[in-house]
Write a protein that holds these residues in place. Structure first.
Motif, PDB file in Angstrom:
ATOM      1  N   ALA A  18       0.816  -1.216   0.000  1.00 26.00           N
ATOM      2  CA  ALA A  18       0.000   0.000   0.000  1.00 26.00           C
ATOM      3  C   ALA A  18       0.848   1.265   0.000  1.00 26.00           C
ATOM      4  N   ILE A  19       2.010   1.230   0.647  1.00 27.50           N
ATOM      5  CA  ILE A  19       2.841   2.432   0.671  1.00 27.50           C
ATOM      6  C   ILE A  19       3.863   2.465  -0.460  1.00 27.50           C
ATOM      7  N   SER A  20       3.894   1.448  -1.291  1.00 32.75           N
ATOM      8  CA  SER A  20       4.857   1.413  -2.392  1.00 32.75           C
ATOM      9  C   SER A  20       4.721   2.582  -3.369  1.00 32.75           C
ATOM     10  N   HIS A  25       7.451   5.994  -8.461  1.00 31.85           N
ATOM     11  CA  HIS A  25       6.675   7.014  -9.154  1.00 31.85           C
ATOM     12  C   HIS A  25       5.854   6.369 -10.271  1.00 31.85           C
ATOM     13  N   ASN A  26       4.763   7.007 -10.605  1.00 31.43           N
ATOM     14  CA  ASN A  26       3.837   6.561 -11.659  1.00 31.43           C
ATOM     15  C   ASN A  26       3.186   5.226 -11.324  1.00 31.43           C
ATOM     16  N   LEU A  27       3.021   4.935 -10.058  1.00 34.58           N
ATOM     17  CA  LEU A  27       2.360   3.704  -9.642  1.00 34.58           C
ATOM     18  C   LEU A  27       1.113   4.074  -8.849  1.00 34.58           C
ATOM     19  N   GLU A  28      -0.024   3.578  -9.279  1.00 32.15           N
ATOM     20  CA  GLU A  28      -1.281   3.821  -8.571  1.00 32.15           C
ATOM     21  C   GLU A  28      -1.909   2.489  -8.228  1.00 32.15           C
ATOM     22  N   LEU A  29      -2.355   2.381  -6.999  1.00 38.22           N
ATOM     23  CA  LEU A  29      -3.003   1.157  -6.529  1.00 38.22           C
ATOM     24  C   LEU A  29      -4.433   1.468  -6.125  1.00 38.22           C
ATOM     25  N   PRO A  30      -5.320   0.486  -6.208  1.00 36.76           N
ATOM     26  CA  PRO A  30      -6.691   0.687  -5.733  1.00 36.76           C
ATOM     27  C   PRO A  30      -6.720   0.934  -4.219  1.00 36.76           C
ATOM     28  N   GLY A  31      -7.778   1.559  -3.768  1.00 35.94           N
ATOM     29  CA  GLY A  31      -7.896   1.927  -2.365  1.00 35.94           C
ATOM     30  C   GLY A  31      -8.051   0.765  -1.402  1.00 35.94           C
ATOM     31  N   TYR A  32      -8.432  -0.405  -1.901  1.00 32.28           N
ATOM     32  CA  TYR A  32      -8.650  -1.526  -0.984  1.00 32.28           C
ATOM     33  C   TYR A  32      -7.352  -2.010  -0.337  1.00 32.28           C
ATOM     34  N   TRP A  33      -6.196  -1.625  -0.872  1.00 32.59           N
ATOM     35  CA  TRP A  33      -4.929  -2.018  -0.238  1.00 32.59           C
ATOM     36  C   TRP A  33      -4.796  -1.409   1.142  1.00 32.59           C
ATOM     37  N   TRP A  34      -5.356  -0.195   1.324  1.00 37.71           N
ATOM     38  CA  TRP A  34      -5.308   0.416   2.657  1.00 37.71           C
ATOM     39  C   TRP A  34      -6.177  -0.376   3.630  1.00 37.71           C
ATOM     40  N   GLY A  35      -7.302  -0.862   3.160  1.00 38.64           N
ATOM     41  CA  GLY A  35      -8.150  -1.695   4.013  1.00 38.64           C
ATOM     42  C   GLY A  35      -7.483  -3.014   4.362  1.00 38.64           C
TER      43      GLY A  35
END
Length: 62
Positions: A18-20, A25-35
């Protein structure tokens, strides 16, 4: 306690993922990784509950 250790390790791995984007740079992850990273707290709670339960079963009541 073994289940708690599993959840703790899985939560730590998910937190690292989630913190990667902070480091890559230029990396986007979905919000469910924080959950999913909240599994760390669930695992820690399960470990503490298991320790409390095992300590109560070992205590000597007069």
């Amino acid at each position: 306690m073994r289940v708690g250790i599993f959840f703790l390790i899985a939560g730590i791995v998910c937190t690292i993922i989630a913190i990667s984007p902070l480091f890559v740079h230029n990396l986007e992850l979905p919000g469910y990784w924080w959950g999913l990273s909240m599994l760390t707290g669930v695992g820690l709670a399960l470990i503490l509950l298991g320790l409390r339960r095992s300590s109560k079963s070992r205590s000597i009541h007069d």
